[in-house]
Write a protein that holds these residues in place. Sequence first.
Motif, mmCIF file in Angstrom:
data_model
loop_
_atom_site.group_PDB
_atom_site.id
_atom_site.type_symbol
_atom_site.label_atom_id
_atom_site.label_comp_id
_atom_site.label_asym_id
_atom_site.label_seq_id
_atom_site.Cartn_x
_atom_site.Cartn_y
_atom_site.Cartn_z
ATOM 1 N N ASP A 301 24.395 12.831 12.754
ATOM 2 C CA ASP A 301 22.941 12.820 12.672
ATOM 3 C C ASP A 301 22.305 11.660 13.435
ATOM 4 O O ASP A 301 22.874 10.572 13.526
ATOM 5 C CB ASP A 301 22.495 12.744 11.201
ATOM 6 C CG ASP A 301 22.433 14.124 10.573
ATOM 7 O OD1 ASP A 301 21.859 15.027 11.209
ATOM 8 O OD2 ASP A 301 22.974 14.298 9.469
ATOM 9 N N THR A 354 17.681 14.406 14.500
ATOM 10 C CA THR A 354 17.998 15.553 13.641
ATOM 11 C C THR A 354 17.228 15.504 12.321
ATOM 12 O O THR A 354 16.887 16.532 11.762
ATOM 13 C CB THR A 354 19.512 15.610 13.344
ATOM 14 O OG1 THR A 354 19.895 14.379 12.716
ATOM 15 C CG2 THR A 354 20.330 15.815 14.606
ATOM 16 N N SER A 380 14.449 21.262 19.160
ATOM 17 C CA SER A 380 15.444 22.077 18.461
ATOM 18 C C SER A 380 16.562 21.253 17.828
ATOM 19 O O SER A 380 17.351 21.768 17.046
ATOM 20 C CB SER A 380 16.033 23.125 19.414
ATOM 21 O OG SER A 380 16.670 22.459 20.494
ATOM 22 N N ARG A 383 16.749 19.186 12.127
ATOM 23 C CA ARG A 383 17.288 20.083 11.110
ATOM 24 C C ARG A 383 16.693 19.831 9.725
ATOM 25 O O ARG A 383 16.825 20.642 8.809
ATOM 26 C CB ARG A 383 18.811 19.995 11.033
ATOM 27 C CG ARG A 383 19.326 18.653 10.546
ATOM 28 C CD ARG A 383 20.770 18.739 10.073
ATOM 29 N NE ARG A 383 21.209 17.468 9.543
ATOM 30 C CZ ARG A 383 20.968 17.056 8.300
ATOM 31 N NH1 ARG A 383 20.296 17.824 7.463
ATOM 32 N NH2 ARG A 383 21.379 15.875 7.900
ATOM 33 N N ARG A 408 12.905 26.458 10.699
ATOM 34 C CA ARG A 408 14.307 26.438 10.276
ATOM 35 C C ARG A 408 14.636 25.190 9.461
ATOM 36 O O ARG A 408 15.683 25.110 8.838
ATOM 37 C CB ARG A 408 15.238 26.549 11.492
ATOM 38 C CG ARG A 408 15.224 25.328 12.318
ATOM 39 C CD ARG A 408 16.009 25.326 13.592
ATOM 40 N NE ARG A 408 15.753 24.010 14.137
ATOM 41 C CZ ARG A 408 14.668 23.690 14.835
ATOM 42 N NH1 ARG A 408 13.815 24.611 15.188
ATOM 43 N NH2 ARG A 408 14.465 22.446 15.208
ATOM 44 N N CYS A 409 13.734 24.180 9.469
ATOM 45 C CA CYS A 409 14.053 22.920 8.791
ATOM 46 C C CYS A 409 13.457 22.866 7.394
ATOM 47 O O CYS A 409 12.246 23.028 7.233
ATOM 48 C CB CYS A 409 13.503 21.742 9.591
ATOM 49 S SG CYS A 409 14.061 21.687 11.287
#
Length: 649
Positions: A301, A354, A380, A383, A408-409
Amino acid sequence: MEEKLQTLLREKRTFRPPREFTRAAHVGSKAIYKEVSSKRLRFWANQARELTWFSKWKKVLEWKPPHAKWFVGGRLNASVNCLDRHIDTATRNKVAILWEGEPGDRRAITYWELYRDVNRFANALKSLGVKRGDRVAIYLPMIPEAVVAMLACARIGAPHSVVFGGFAAHALRDRINDAKAKVLITADVGYRRGQQVLLKRNADQAVAETPCIEHVVVVRREEAPSTQIHMEPDRDVWYHRLMADAEAYCKPAVLDAEHMLFTLYTSGTTGKPKGIVHTTGGYMTQAVATTRWVFDLKPEDVYWCMADIGWITGHTYVVYGPLALGATAVIYEGAPDWPDRDRVWDIVERYGVTVFYTAPTAIRAFMKWGPEHPKNRDLSSLRLLGTVGEPINPEAWMWYHRNIGGERCPIVDTWWQTETGGIMITPLPGVTTTKPGSATIPFPGIEAELVDANGKPVKVGGGYLVMTSPWPGMLRTIYGDDKRYREQYWSRFPGKYFTGDGAKRDEDGYFWILGRVDDVLNVAGHRIGTMEVESALVSHPSVAEAAVVGRPHDVKGQVLVAFVILRSGHHASPALLDDLEEHVVTEIGAIARPEDIIITAELPKTRSGKIMRRLLRDIATGTALGDVTTLADPAVVAALKEKYEANES
Ligand code: WT7
């Protein structure tokens, strides 16, 4: 307090998120909560085992309300946990800090390099006479030396007191004097929006009135000094000179779990800021446990918490939590929109961030920049997204989820305070179903509830947010004022810790934080006491009396509105208003700059002489006037309101 809670409750709309935001995508195993609640102390002991101890504790918790001791008899050192324990592993060669200065200068610092600097600087502090228990003040920009300074203090057992670099000389002076710091660590300059912040000049002004300071260490931030820096002989020393002379290894102090790691000043309901005291074992345990579970950091990360080290978020989630876990953390010195609005996304893209942790005020500012932001950047790598500092409105939450998180996160809305040391109410990614605008449920091992004005628990509905049992990262006291500690936090609802926040709880047991119900304001995620700003105003020669309230603001959350009565012989003028504004900035700092100042002949007061802030808030907000029958002179309010509206137009 009760009427403020009622107002907040009225203002907060019930919010039903579209199904897509509560889908099971974020739901994992709920078993962790069940398991932990029945074995709370065992859970915390297990988390403490993740740290490196010189000797193990004998007892997990000793609770003599309102004083807690955690991991009694255990010995450890916070700098060993952030550095030494990584040095024998592959983490030694990993980047600990990816640093970027506002002008664009960059540094990548490995764990080994950080270890080396911290050891040297710990020896340097010793050479200046700093001993275990001595307080050290830190007044630095967001540069790696700030982390070095904090960890070096921790290494020798000297509690640090970090003062936000945006605070003015007087604010710095008061904090230094309250903690009786022996050494001050500062820099020649910092950078903010292309401007040099003259930290050393502020420090000189402060130190002229701090008899406790023996030495000032000055980091040279500017490569080619254009500003003349005054160095007081025998008192001031350059950081780089000290480092050049310092020994390479400093044996870490073996410290009791309850040894004071730091004090951090925060605003309260009086004019005097409170030195919140945190100790080593419990604080580090909660820092590590929450960083692990909430941010779920993996070796690969790249984690970026945007907070300044001058605030608790910077302490726990820029320094102690991530470094103890051996993570790679981004530190950025400047403003997110400098030189342009691409800066923040440029950093995310370039380092492949991230996990990103910021405040609702920043998110709302991003939203305002318009749909072209951040379109030209590839985000992208992200996360997981986090938010902290103030209630987040569902619209901003959903915008963050869509536009930054690309749907998506997961989003972790984390509620906590300077006093709690670490995160208290938050979803766990992959475990807790989120609801936009709700901080969801307490972290495992944390016991929170809502109570009504009589202290009776409220299962569903609105109330005051309290903690019903001690937690490892809790403040131990207020520096030098244990009486205030008891009164402030433990007397309103006996046996329970009162947060100062109001909240709502829904049928699922989810918490929806409403905000402060005391005289503390939250401006752009910064906590400001109304009394502090009032004292600053009253210290101006033209001011007889002042009252400060908050007004809702769509980006900053709240802004300050000041009502001022002038001394006789002084008259309102645009120049005077500017002067008053600047005076507050000089006394406290730019974060306390009032948005509006209203000069008035009188303030609405009750028969007993208390300023009726509710009415001032109503006037500042432009809402209908409430009940004025308890006022000494109801005409005052009408006159004030009229004046305010004229000012606005
Ligand atoms: C106050 C604490 C520790 C974080 C930085 C601020 C408000 C904090 C949230 C949140 C709603 C929040 C509260 C709290 N607050 N996080 N997620 N949702 N409100 O620390 O300066 O000590 O301020 O910030 O009102 O009491 P702080």
